[in-house]
Design a protein around this motif. Sequence first.
Motif, PDB file in Angstrom:
ATOM      1  N   GLY A   1      37.571  30.346  41.849  1.00 14.82           N
ATOM      2  CA  GLY A   1      37.577  31.568  41.058  1.00 14.82           C
ATOM      3  C   GLY A   1      38.442  31.416  39.825  1.00 14.82           C
ATOM      4  O   GLY A   1      39.048  30.358  39.591  1.00 14.82           O
ATOM      5  N   ASN A   2      38.482  32.467  39.002  1.00 15.21           N
ATOM      6  CA  ASN A   2      39.265  32.427  37.770  1.00 15.21           C
ATOM      7  C   ASN A   2      40.285  33.547  37.671  1.00 15.21           C
ATOM      8  O   ASN A   2      40.834  33.797  36.600  1.00 15.21           O
ATOM      9  CB  ASN A   2      38.333  32.471  36.552  1.00 15.21           C
TER      10      ASN A   2
ATOM     11  N   PRO B   1      32.239  34.153  41.479  1.00 17.95           N
ATOM     12  CA  PRO B   1      32.991  33.039  40.889  1.00 17.95           C
ATOM     13  C   PRO B   1      32.111  31.821  40.639  1.00 17.95           C
ATOM     14  O   PRO B   1      31.213  31.522  41.427  1.00 17.95           O
ATOM     15  CB  PRO B   1      34.051  32.724  41.948  1.00 17.95           C
ATOM     16  N   THR B   2      32.404  31.132  39.557  1.00 16.28           N
ATOM     17  CA  THR B   2      31.602  29.960  39.206  1.00 16.28           C
ATOM     18  C   THR B   2      32.102  28.702  39.905  1.00 16.28           C
ATOM     19  O   THR B   2      31.410  27.698  39.930  1.00 16.28           O
ATOM     20  CB  THR B   2      31.628  29.743  37.681  1.00 16.28           C
TER      21      THR B   2
ATOM     22  N   ALA C   1      37.747  33.635  30.792  1.00 18.39           N
ATOM     23  CA  ALA C   1      38.458  32.721  31.692  1.00 18.39           C
ATOM     24  C   ALA C   1      37.504  31.659  32.227  1.00 18.39           C
ATOM     25  O   ALA C   1      37.851  30.479  32.324  1.00 18.39           O
ATOM     26  CB  ALA C   1      39.094  33.500  32.838  1.00 18.39           C
ATOM     27  N   ARG C   2      36.290  32.079  32.554  1.00 21.19           N
ATOM     28  CA  ARG C   2      35.310  31.100  33.049  1.00 21.19           C
ATOM     29  C   ARG C   2      34.933  30.114  31.949  1.00 21.19           C
ATOM     30  O   ARG C   2      34.808  28.914  32.198  1.00 21.19           O
ATOM     31  CB  ARG C   2      34.069  31.831  33.564  1.00 21.19           C
ATOM     32  N   LYS C   3      34.757  30.635  30.736  1.00 27.25           N
ATOM     33  CA  LYS C   3      34.328  29.778  29.622  1.00 27.25           C
ATOM     34  C   LYS C   3      35.400  28.747  29.274  1.00 27.25           C
ATOM     35  O   LYS C   3      35.085  27.606  28.954  1.00 27.25           O
ATOM     36  CB  LYS C   3      34.029  30.669  28.412  1.00 27.25           C
ATOM     37  N   TYR C   4      36.655  29.157  29.335  1.00 29.18           N
ATOM     38  CA  TYR C   4      37.737  28.271  28.875  1.00 29.18           C
ATOM     39  C   TYR C   4      38.559  27.692  30.025  1.00 29.18           C
ATOM     40  O   TYR C   4      39.678  27.241  29.823  1.00 29.18           O
ATOM     41  CB  TYR C   4      38.646  29.020  27.888  1.00 29.18           C
ATOM     42  N   ASP C   5      38.005  27.695  31.226  1.00 35.07           N
ATOM     43  CA  ASP C   5      38.703  27.116  32.384  1.00 35.07           C
ATOM     44  C   ASP C   5      40.123  27.664  32.494  1.00 35.07           C
ATOM     45  O   ASP C   5      41.104  26.918  32.502  1.00 35.07           O
ATOM     46  CB  ASP C   5      38.727  25.585  32.276  1.00 35.07           C
TER      47      ASP C   5
ATOM     48  N   PRO D   1      38.700  48.870  38.798  1.00 33.92           N
ATOM     49  CA  PRO D   1      38.709  47.647  39.613  1.00 33.92           C
ATOM     50  C   PRO D   1      39.687  46.611  39.064  1.00 33.92           C
ATOM     51  O   PRO D   1      39.849  46.475  37.855  1.00 33.92           O
ATOM     52  CB  PRO D   1      37.269  47.137  39.509  1.00 33.92           C
ATOM     53  N   ARG D   2      40.309  45.914  39.969  1.00 35.52           N
ATOM     54  CA  ARG D   2      41.212  44.846  39.547  1.00 35.52           C
ATOM     55  C   ARG D   2      40.393  43.679  38.990  1.00 35.52           C
ATOM     56  O   ARG D   2      39.214  43.522  39.306  1.00 35.52           O
ATOM     57  CB  ARG D   2      42.037  44.375  40.747  1.00 35.52           C
ATOM     58  N   ILE D   3      41.049  42.851  38.205  1.00 35.45           N
ATOM     59  CA  ILE D   3      40.339  41.723  37.604  1.00 35.45           C
ATOM     60  C   ILE D   3      39.823  40.781  38.691  1.00 35.45           C
ATOM     61  O   ILE D   3      38.723  40.237  38.599  1.00 35.45           O
ATOM     62  CB  ILE D   3      41.261  40.996  36.601  1.00 35.45           C
ATOM     63  N   VAL D   4      40.601  40.625  39.759  1.00 36.07           N
ATOM     64  CA  VAL D   4      40.164  39.740  40.845  1.00 36.07           C
ATOM     65  C   VAL D   4      38.894  40.281  41.510  1.00 36.07           C
ATOM     66  O   VAL D   4      38.014  39.516  41.912  1.00 36.07           O
ATOM     67  CB  VAL D   4      41.311  39.533  41.874  1.00 36.07           C
ATOM     68  N   ASP D   5      38.780  41.616  41.598  1.00 33.46           N
ATOM     69  CA  ASP D   5      37.565  42.217  42.161  1.00 33.46           C
ATOM     70  C   ASP D   5      36.366  41.921  41.267  1.00 33.46           C
ATOM     71  O   ASP D   5      35.265  41.645  41.742  1.00 33.46           O
ATOM     72  CB  ASP D   5      37.732  43.740  42.279  1.00 33.46           C
ATOM     73  N   ILE D   6      36.605  42.026  39.972  1.00 37.36           N
ATOM     74  CA  ILE D   6      35.520  41.774  39.021  1.00 37.36           C
ATOM     75  C   ILE D   6      35.071  40.317  39.110  1.00 37.36           C
ATOM     76  O   ILE D   6      33.881  40.014  39.144  1.00 37.36           O
ATOM     77  CB  ILE D   6      35.984  42.144  37.596  1.00 37.36           C
ATOM     78  N   ASP D   7      36.042  39.406  39.194  1.00 33.69           N
ATOM     79  CA  ASP D   7      35.691  37.979  39.299  1.00 33.69           C
ATOM     80  C   ASP D   7      34.863  37.711  40.556  1.00 33.69           C
ATOM     81  O   ASP D   7      34.004  36.832  40.563  1.00 33.69           O
ATOM     82  CB  ASP D   7      36.972  37.129  39.303  1.00 33.69           C
TER      83      ASP D   7
END
Lengths: 391, 391
Positions: free
Chosen positions: B188-189, B183-184, B139-143, B170-176
């Motif tokens: 966030g992504n 987050p970059t 998600a970060r790589k491809y916006d 863990p939820r994906i939002v937690d991982i992000d």
Amino acid sequence: MAFVKPVWFVHPHLYLLFSNYTSLTPASSLHSLTAASCRENNRNNITTTGFQGSIFEDNGFVGRLRAIPEDDEGVDVAYLEASLAKHNEEGHGSDQKARKRPQVAQKHYKNIIYTVPTFSNPSGRTTSLDRRRELVRLARKYDALIIADDIYDFIHWNSTSTSLSPPFIPRIVDIDHVLDGGPTTSFGNAISNASFSKILAPGLRTGWTEATPTFIRGLSQCGSSVSGGAPSQFVASIIAQTLMNGTLQNHIERVLIPSFKRRYQVVHSAIERYLLPLGVVLEGKMEKSMQGGYFVYFLLPPCILAKQFVLRAWEDEAVLVADGDIFEVHGDEDAVPARHGVRICFAWEQENLLSEGLRRLGKVLANMLEPESCVVIGREAVDGKFLESKI
Amino acid sequence: MAFVKPVWFVHPHLYLLFSNYTSLTPASSLHSLTAASCRENNRNNITTTGFQGSIFEDNGFVGRLRAIPEDDEGVDVAYLEASLAKHNEEGHGSDQKARKRPQVAQKHYKNIIYTVPTFSNPSGRTTSLDRRRELVRLARKYDALIIADDIYDFIHWNSTSTSLSPPFIPRIVDIDHVLDGGPTTSFGNAISNASFSKILAPGLRTGWTEATPTFIRGLSQCGSSVSGGAPSQFVASIIAQTLMNGTLQNHIERVLIPSFKRRYQVVHSAIERYLLPLGVVLEGKMEKSMQGGYFVYFLLPPCILAKQFVLRAWEDEAVLVADGDIFEVHGDEDAVPARHGVRICFAWEQENLLSEGLRRLGKVLANMLEPESCVVIGREAVDGKFLESKI
């Protein structure tokens, strides 16, 4: 998995749609509606007599909103027709095919006309019967959908009566159903939005839409409703009880209308006492035979910007009122400028504080009119200050 | 008009958003969300591991939905990356500027990835921790914005426990929020959607979104919320009580989880007894250490179309189940074909009827497998018959 049980259907003309309407400011979420009825249609235009711009913008209409002025009879239909004709000539809003599934009851209108025809927000004006007929004919001629927010239709009174009665002027959707032999297509050209948030309790955000059976069928196919049922089913089930046992009807007749009638009179008298002597002009004054709604709207003296006035009222006197700017149509502000307008909502604040609020507004205006401070400091400067202090 | 009073703000990471989630089928109205976060962005794509297509289509994404398959570890990330890369090469989803007011906290993502990572609908599968990390990096790589429907995260159990506990993965939002330094961008992504309709009562249609403070700020500027407040404020005020006094937590721990654990076991045993002997294949079977959600999903023998099977179950045995076709992604059906899939929801129907329902499904399948009737009659014919009988 479920065992099959009987299902009840709603009246085909009515659809319990939102999750929408709301509390002290009269806002409707046209959100679902615009998404459902304007699907993928990225070339049509919306003309509006005020308000709800950001909801349309959320649904992709940025840069395609036009403001239409009002006069004492309501919507300026001649201005509207000129705008529609220009749009037509420019070739916008060309016919598009429905591509979304299920492909039942889908229609792309070339134009959308949004209006609050009765006790409009913010002006309080009511569009006359003649104008409503003209609107329907225009909509048919220019392939337009009229979205009428008929949210104040049950809140009206006159000098002798406060009883609950039908709208004193037919809704646009009613006119579309019968004018010149009825709708020219099965979809019709007008729909009526209404809300329990305006007549039962703020924050319920549950309302209904009335239109032709075909239009309602299409609206019911909105993805989130097909997938999950009505957006407000829990609240709707509570409201249904108040309708069946008469609580709602009693509330409108015995609480709302008498209270709003008193409130309107208090606000009106206070404006006459505290503001008119300072050069304020009352807009959209209602005849005694037909008063209603939530609002009174007035114009400040030309040297005072409403945004500046509202800021001072808030900072100096802890009174919150709405400045006209927020009702301007983004991208078409000059068509219906409102930077000297102030809207007073008399439906929310405690009745015994209304007069005091207007006394304070008079004090603020008197201070601003003192020669040394009555300087128009430029819109950007005011915008900047207002935003800064709000954030 | 109102006198100024103090205002409470919600936690900046959380936003009570919908009016969304719903009853017996697990549907989320991504409606507001897509409109708010994808404003005017008419070139980005959505990739999905199933479901919710018509909600995206309502928001203008017709023809731009892609289906992504799953394997036993969940989302097929390699397939997804290939799809994103292709989309990127084709030059879609170019950067667009925010044009909507107020221009605060707006971002246009090039891509949207929609997924139910835990106990997915319809497959019941859970995406592994490794895959979730890969998803965030992609998600970060491809916006891209990952919209995760984390609606079943509180409904899980294992062979020894039915106590209420945090999500076991863990939820994906937690991982992000933490992966590779967090987050970059401030947006966030990934965001997490959840709903009280899944854990308190169907039809409440009230939920929450968790994301970065900047994203939440942007989401809160959705026109209908700015204008009218939260879409479900009345219901939310009721739910708040159940949270504060522990009713909700007790309901999940003492009612839902024990019941769903029993239901899952009943359904599982009945499928083994009535359907597996007829050639049915169970998909997304859960380990005993991590079971949960609402669904079991299986594949019919190759000669039986699910749509046909579901129709027969409905007509002959009054049992309603979901055929896989409804989870296919419109315009990309062949990427993840599901025409032999059947989803069993064990959360709604009375517990003591579940086994009987599956016995009847076995009867229907046995009848269809009789040589003379096991004829694939073509998809269109089945579609036609099904639609006709439903309307």
